[in-house]
Design an enzyme around this catalytic site. Sequence first.
Site, PDB file in Angstrom:
ATOM      1  N   ARG A 100       0.894  -1.068  -0.019  1.00  0.00           N
ATOM      2  CA  ARG A 100      -0.184  -0.021   0.175  1.00  0.00           C
ATOM      3  C   ARG A 100       0.824   1.261  -0.023  1.00  0.00           C
ATOM      4  NH1 ARG A 100      -5.390   1.224   3.298  1.00  0.00           N
ATOM      5  NH2 ARG A 100      -6.146  -0.214   1.610  1.00  0.00           N
ATOM      6  N   GLN A 130      -9.856  -4.064  -3.602  1.00  0.00           N
ATOM      7  CA  GLN A 130     -11.250  -3.716  -2.849  1.00  0.00           C
ATOM      8  C   GLN A 130     -12.253  -3.912  -4.003  1.00  0.00           C
ATOM      9  OE1 GLN A 130     -12.294  -2.178   0.295  1.00  0.00           O
ATOM     10  NE2 GLN A 130     -14.304  -2.597  -0.551  1.00  0.00           N
ATOM     11  N   ASP A 218     -17.102   7.035  -1.660  1.00  0.00           N
ATOM     12  CA  ASP A 218     -16.160   7.070  -0.762  1.00  0.00           C
ATOM     13  C   ASP A 218     -16.007   8.359  -0.257  1.00  0.00           C
ATOM     14  OD1 ASP A 218     -13.547   5.964   0.412  1.00  0.00           O
ATOM     15  OD2 ASP A 218     -12.492   6.047  -1.390  1.00  0.00           O
ATOM     16  N   CYS A 258     -16.379   1.353   0.696  1.00  0.00           N
ATOM     17  CA  CYS A 258     -15.412   0.584   0.877  1.00  0.00           C
ATOM     18  C   CYS A 258     -14.838   0.446   2.338  1.00  0.00           C
ATOM     19  CB  CYS A 258     -14.042   0.700   0.082  1.00  0.00           C
ATOM     20  SG  CYS A 258     -13.213   2.468   0.131  1.00  0.00           S
ATOM     21  N   ARG A 286     -13.479  -8.908   1.699  1.00  0.00           N
ATOM     22  CA  ARG A 286     -12.079  -8.742   1.450  1.00  0.00           C
ATOM     23  C   ARG A 286     -11.286 -10.046   1.713  1.00  0.00           C
ATOM     24  NH1 ARG A 286     -10.098  -3.557   1.399  1.00  0.00           N
ATOM     25  NH2 ARG A 286      -8.628  -4.470   0.182  1.00  0.00           N
TER      26      ARG A 286
HETATM   27  N1  NVA Z   1      -9.943   6.452  -1.312  1.00  0.00           N
HETATM   28  C1  NVA Z   1      -9.591   6.114   0.231  1.00  0.00           C
HETATM   29  C2  NVA Z   1      -9.796   4.721   0.250  1.00  0.00           C
HETATM   30  C3  NVA Z   1      -9.358   3.926   1.516  1.00  0.00           C
HETATM   31  C4  NVA Z   1      -9.833   2.464   1.672  1.00  0.00           C
HETATM   32  C5  NVA Z   1      -8.268   6.434   0.324  1.00  0.00           C
HETATM   33  O1  NVA Z   1      -7.531   6.411  -0.583  1.00  0.00           O
HETATM   34  O2  NVA Z   1      -7.992   7.074   1.393  1.00  0.00           O
HETATM   35  N1   CP Z   2     -11.370  -0.379   2.383  1.00  0.00           N
HETATM   36  C1   CP Z   2     -10.105  -0.320   2.918  1.00  0.00           C
HETATM   37  O1   CP Z   2      -9.107  -0.697   1.986  1.00  0.00           O
HETATM   38  O2   CP Z   2      -9.948  -0.291   4.154  1.00  0.00           O
HETATM   39  P1   CP Z   2      -8.469  -0.034   4.920  1.00  0.00           P
HETATM   40  O3   CP Z   2      -8.089   1.181   4.464  1.00  0.00           O
HETATM   41  O4   CP Z   2      -8.932  -0.377   6.312  1.00  0.00           O
HETATM   42  O5   CP Z   2      -7.558  -1.379   4.617  1.00  0.00           O
END
Ligand code: NVA
Ligand code: CP
Length: 301
Positions: A100, A130, A218, A258, A286
Amino acid sequence: MTKHFTHIRQLNAEQGMHLVRRAKAMKDSRFTSSLLHGKTIMLIFEKASTRTRISFDIAVRQLGGGTIFMTPMESQLGRSEPLRDTARVLSRYADGMVVRTFGQQKLDELMAFGSIPVVNALTDQGHPCQVMSDMLTMYERTPNLASLTVAWVGDGNNMANSLVEAAMVFGFTLKLACPKGFGPDVELLAEAAASGANVFLMENPEEAVAGAHYVHTDVWASMGQEEEMRERVKVFSRYSVNEALMRKAAPGACFMHCLPAHRGEEVMEEVFEGQSSIVWDQAENRLHMQKAILEWVFTQE
Ligand code: NVA
Ligand code: CP
């Protein structure tokens, strides 16, 4: 050949449906295996996570493997050791990297210099794991995914980009309502249009949800954009999913998010906690989709 999973449009329709059906079968059978026995998967997270981190960690364990969690704070990544060096070192120890991070180019660098599979656990540009599990969540209710109309209300962010890619692969109609200047990736939209996908960008949330079977949203400011929140609240104020908006969708339409959600911003409490909300199924799925993705990545075709 090292296999990676970095974005949805790397899949063809058959591979996409295979992953959805496989994740469903794994869910139904509470699947465990020894596929990853003796293997270690690095979980490299440069941003916060609850669902993705924990579901991948448990998924790896249920497939017989082990994990090591790594953040910039407690590794040399945070002291500017180049990613290309980290990639080469980790490839000598571990068997896969679930990552990530911010820019998608960081995944490209890990793949170019490492020699083990890389899985995209969210970048600024996409959130493919996701959205694949969201495909499972929709499939469980409406197996004919190509027949669906899906609405996106809000920021054209990483989730929206991955949904555009999913529309290209699974053939559903996607209507995105985003404020001017906050739409999904322009090149990706052009690619979707050129491929004949039914992807439509508009500004009006009512128009996007009209006739939709699923309404997704979101947060208005994604991770890394926190300092823009004050400005974004003004731009996005008409993009709240409330009951009035849900009533414009198809009868029985489901609300999807999500998570984490900001109640009172992109979604109102009555919708989030209401009958149409399927957010906990999304969160559960998930785990099942991570197992299907890991199995796909670690199995040669
Ligand atoms: N769009 C959000 C999704 C989090 C799971 C982010 O990138 O923070
Ligand atoms: N939806 C999602 O990716 O959640 P987290 O940021 O908690 O991993």
